[in-house]
Every structure is written in structure tokens, then in C-alpha cells.
Design an enzyme around this catalytic site. Sequence first.
Site, PDB file in Angstrom:
ATOM      1  N   ARG A 153       0.830  -1.206   0.000  1.00 56.40           N
ATOM      2  CA  ARG A 153       0.000   0.000   0.000  1.00 56.40           C
ATOM      3  C   ARG A 153       0.870   1.264   0.000  1.00 56.40           C
ATOM      4  O   ARG A 153       0.549   2.252  -0.655  1.00 56.40           O
ATOM      5  CB  ARG A 153      -0.941   0.010   1.208  1.00 56.40           C
ATOM      6  CG  ARG A 153      -1.953  -1.140   1.182  1.00 56.40           C
ATOM      7  CD  ARG A 153      -3.137  -0.880   2.079  1.00 56.40           C
ATOM      8  NE  ARG A 153      -3.987   0.155   1.545  1.00 56.40           N
ATOM      9  CZ  ARG A 153      -4.714   1.005   2.282  1.00 56.40           C
ATOM     10  NH1 ARG A 153      -4.689   0.939   3.593  1.00 56.40           N
ATOM     11  NH2 ARG A 153      -5.455   1.928   1.720  1.00 56.40           N
ATOM     12  N   GLN A 166     -11.409   9.733   6.679  1.00 55.71           N
ATOM     13  CA  GLN A 166     -11.149   8.336   7.043  1.00 55.71           C
ATOM     14  C   GLN A 166      -9.934   7.814   6.289  1.00 55.71           C
ATOM     15  O   GLN A 166      -9.505   6.691   6.502  1.00 55.71           O
ATOM     16  CB  GLN A 166     -12.362   7.469   6.678  1.00 55.71           C
ATOM     17  CG  GLN A 166     -13.636   7.861   7.386  1.00 55.71           C
ATOM     18  CD  GLN A 166     -14.831   7.143   6.779  1.00 55.71           C
ATOM     19  OE1 GLN A 166     -15.155   6.021   7.155  1.00 55.71           O
ATOM     20  NE2 GLN A 166     -15.479   7.774   5.839  1.00 55.71           N
ATOM     21  N   HIS A 187      -8.643   7.854  11.084  1.00 56.99           N
ATOM     22  CA  HIS A 187      -8.150   6.471  10.998  1.00 56.99           C
ATOM     23  C   HIS A 187      -6.630   6.393  10.932  1.00 56.99           C
ATOM     24  O   HIS A 187      -6.075   5.334  10.674  1.00 56.99           O
ATOM     25  CB  HIS A 187      -8.782   5.753   9.794  1.00 56.99           C
ATOM     26  CG  HIS A 187     -10.244   5.478   9.972  1.00 56.99           C
ATOM     27  ND1 HIS A 187     -11.067   5.080   8.963  1.00 56.99           N
ATOM     28  CD2 HIS A 187     -11.038   5.552  11.081  1.00 56.99           C
ATOM     29  CE1 HIS A 187     -12.308   4.921   9.423  1.00 56.99           C
ATOM     30  NE2 HIS A 187     -12.307   5.202  10.701  1.00 56.99           N
TER      31      HIS A 187
HETATM   32  P1  NAD Z   1     -15.119   2.330   1.028  1.00 59.81           P
HETATM   33  O1  NAD Z   1     -14.071   1.697   0.179  1.00 59.81           O
HETATM   34  O2  NAD Z   1     -15.959   1.510   1.891  1.00 59.81           O
HETATM   35  O3  NAD Z   1     -16.126   3.179   0.104  1.00 59.81           O
HETATM   36  C1  NAD Z   1     -15.703   4.064  -0.861  1.00 59.81           C
HETATM   37  C2  NAD Z   1     -16.895   4.858  -1.355  1.00 59.81           C
HETATM   38  O4  NAD Z   1     -16.439   5.763  -2.348  1.00 59.81           O
HETATM   39  C3  NAD Z   1     -18.011   4.026  -1.990  1.00 59.81           C
HETATM   40  O5  NAD Z   1     -19.240   4.442  -1.472  1.00 59.81           O
HETATM   41  C4  NAD Z   1     -17.900   4.363  -3.492  1.00 59.81           C
HETATM   42  O6  NAD Z   1     -19.165   4.360  -4.124  1.00 59.81           O
HETATM   43  C5  NAD Z   1     -17.313   5.744  -3.453  1.00 59.81           C
HETATM   44  N1  NAD Z   1     -16.513   6.119  -4.624  1.00 59.81           N
HETATM   45  C6  NAD Z   1     -15.675   5.346  -5.353  1.00 59.81           C
HETATM   46  N2  NAD Z   1     -15.063   6.067  -6.301  1.00 59.81           N
HETATM   47  C7  NAD Z   1     -15.534   7.332  -6.181  1.00 59.81           C
HETATM   48  C8  NAD Z   1     -15.277   8.538  -6.874  1.00 59.81           C
HETATM   49  N3  NAD Z   1     -14.385   8.599  -7.884  1.00 59.81           N
HETATM   50  N4  NAD Z   1     -15.931   9.669  -6.480  1.00 59.81           N
HETATM   51  C9  NAD Z   1     -16.832   9.626  -5.469  1.00 59.81           C
HETATM   52  N5  NAD Z   1     -17.107   8.512  -4.768  1.00 59.81           N
HETATM   53  C10 NAD Z   1     -16.466   7.371  -5.119  1.00 59.81           C
HETATM   54  O7  NAD Z   1     -14.338   3.434   1.818  1.00 59.81           O
HETATM   55  P2  NAD Z   1     -14.652   4.221   3.155  1.00 59.81           P
HETATM   56  O8  NAD Z   1     -16.122   4.433   3.273  1.00 59.81           O
HETATM   57  O9  NAD Z   1     -13.760   5.373   3.158  1.00 59.81           O
HETATM   58  O10 NAD Z   1     -14.258   3.272   4.372  1.00 59.81           O
HETATM   59  C11 NAD Z   1     -13.449   2.159   4.317  1.00 59.81           C
HETATM   60  C12 NAD Z   1     -12.238   2.187   5.216  1.00 59.81           C
HETATM   61  O11 NAD Z   1     -11.154   1.969   4.368  1.00 59.81           O
HETATM   62  C13 NAD Z   1     -11.918   3.447   5.944  1.00 59.81           C
HETATM   63  O12 NAD Z   1     -11.698   3.065   7.250  1.00 59.81           O
HETATM   64  C14 NAD Z   1     -10.589   3.957   5.374  1.00 59.81           C
HETATM   65  O13 NAD Z   1      -9.712   4.262   6.411  1.00 59.81           O
HETATM   66  C15 NAD Z   1     -10.031   2.806   4.630  1.00 59.81           C
HETATM   67  N6  NAD Z   1      -9.418   3.081   3.316  1.00 59.81           N
HETATM   68  C16 NAD Z   1      -8.630   4.176   3.115  1.00 59.81           C
HETATM   69  C17 NAD Z   1      -8.079   4.422   1.867  1.00 59.81           C
HETATM   70  C18 NAD Z   1      -7.234   5.645   1.653  1.00 59.81           C
HETATM   71  O14 NAD Z   1      -6.611   6.127   2.576  1.00 59.81           O
HETATM   72  N7  NAD Z   1      -7.202   6.200   0.433  1.00 59.81           N
HETATM   73  C19 NAD Z   1      -8.325   3.548   0.800  1.00 59.81           C
HETATM   74  C20 NAD Z   1      -9.115   2.417   1.050  1.00 59.81           C
HETATM   75  C21 NAD Z   1      -9.659   2.209   2.309  1.00 59.81           C
END
Ligand code: NAD
Length: 243
Positions: free
Chosen positions: A72, A103, A121
Site C-alpha cells: 500500500r 477516514q 483512521h
Molecule cells: P469504502 O471503500 O468503503 O467506500 C468508498 C466509497 O467511495 C463508496 O461508497 C464508493 O461508491 C465511493 N466512490 C468510489 N469512487 C468514487 C469517486 N471517484 N468519487 C466519489 N465517490 C467514489 O471506503 P470508506 O467508506 O472510506 O471506508 C473504508 C475504510 O477503508 C476506511 O476506514 C478507510 O480508512 C479505509 N481506506 C482508506 C483508503 C485511503 O486512505 N485512500 C483507501 C481504502 C480504504
Amino acid sequence: MGTGSTLGLIQHKLASARSVTVLTGAGISADSGVPTFRGTGGLWRNFRAEDLATPEAFTRDPRLVWEWYNWRRELIATKRPNPAHEAVAQMEQRFERFWLITQNVDGLHRDAGSRKLSEIHGNIWMVRCTQCRHVTENRDVPIAILPLCSGCNGLLRPHIVWFGESLAEDDLETSATALQSSDLCLIIGTSGLVYPAASFGSIAKQAGAFVVEINLDATAQSGIVDAALQGRAKDIVPLLLQA
Ligand code: NAD
Ligand code: ZN
């Protein structure tokens, strides 16, 4: 995307808002190329994030968990903030009171210039000693496995809130204060499935805020929001500030 009138309504609400709270999730960084957990590309060696991002997984096999974080780290190190992160950073200057609750652990909001934020987070570039609890920055890609504390030689872990762990008290308090005092709340790119962040929209709404959701799809919280725009964060969020 929603109708033009929905966009116009949100632009109007934003133009007159004095206190704004933004909640972001993995979706805002998806537009920078960071995979979400539940979308395609969220798997590593066929493990689900929910099986690796836990204290139990780390106790059982810290090497495996660190290998996943190295994957990651490598992925995130090459990613840059997108126009949605940049628009959120601009909001900090625009409103009398502003707070960002994210998050995401990727640090892209900071890279875009956001400073009034809680990374509830944690952050993938921070590590914490499992013995003395000391937190330090570590940007090594890859990080040496297994990484040890320079102070006490204890095993280091990612400074990330894993599934089953509690958020830091001060982050919870800061978030609650921001949500309860905001007149407008934007929820961007989060599935609304991970608690407590999943309840933040209703906290803001109960306190009287106008709650807006921006997401590619309808989500678990779409039913409670005052307005929703469907589409990519990078396309929609910059439009919101164009009143
Ligand atoms: P999730 O993966 O559960 O959901 C992501 C959401 O984003 C979905 O509802 C999806 O429909 C939406 N989405 C996808 N692409 C999009 C776009 N281009 N524009 C707008 N919306 C879009 O993620 P979450 O709800 O943030 O929670 C999951 C957990 O995963 C959190 O605890 C977080 O810490 C962690 N996480 C973090 C990262 C990061 O830091 N980038 C990445 C993956 C997961
Ligand atoms: Zn230590």
C-alpha cells in the site's frame, strides 16, 4: 450527476454557509488512483482488507501485515492529490469555521494543503511502537520488515486505527464539535458502512446542518441526506465552489 437544480441549491447553500464540516472516505482518493477497499483493486494476494487491518492479524503474523502495508505504501507514494482534494483545501480559507474529517490514511489531503483536519483512521506514513507507544513519521518505501523502535527496540506497527479498534478520544471530540456546530456538511466518497464515521451525517443533520452527499453511487446514508450528487468527486467537488 444529479440535476442542475440540485447543484445550484448546494452552491447557494455553500455560498451562504459560515460553518462547514467535510467528511471524506476512500472515494475521494479513488480519483487519484488509490483503490477503495470495496471496489475492484482492493484485494492483495486474495486477502481482504478486513482480514489484514486488524490487531488479531498483526498479532498472528506481523510480517504479513507489514508486507501488505509495504504494498500500500508503494502504491500511495506515487499518487498525487486530485481537484477534489484541492477544492476541499480551498474551503479552509473560504469559510469562517471549517473542519475536515477524513477516514483516509493516504495523507493526500495534507499534500493538497489541508491543515484543519482530523485523520480519524490515522496515517500510513506514521508508525507507533507497540511497547512504548511512541509515534514517529516513517516514509520508507519499503519499510524494513520487521521495523523496530529506535527508543526501546519494540515492534513498530502502522499508526492506523484498525477494524475493531477505537478512535482517539480527541479526534472523536473534535469531530463531534465540528459536526454539531456546522450549518453545512459535505460527505464525499464514503460508503457509510464503517462506524463511527457512518453516523457523522446524522449527527450533523440532527444538529440542524444541511447535509450533502457526493458519491459515485447511492449509499447506506443516501436516505438521510438533504441533497445528493452522483458522480466522481474530482468532477463534482470543484463545481460546488463556483457560485
Ligand atoms: P469504502 O471503500 O468503503 O467506500 C468508498 C466509497 O467511495 C463508496 O461508497 C464508493 O461508491 C465511493 N466512490 C468510489 N469512487 C468514487 C469517486 N471517484 N468519487 C466519489 N465517490 C467514489 O471506503 P470508506 O467508506 O472510506 O471506508 C473504508 C475504510 O477503508 C476506511 O476506514 C478507510 O480508512 C479505509 N481506506 C482508506 C483508503 C485511503 O486512505 N485512500 C483507501 C481504502 C480504504
Ligand atoms: Zn518503543
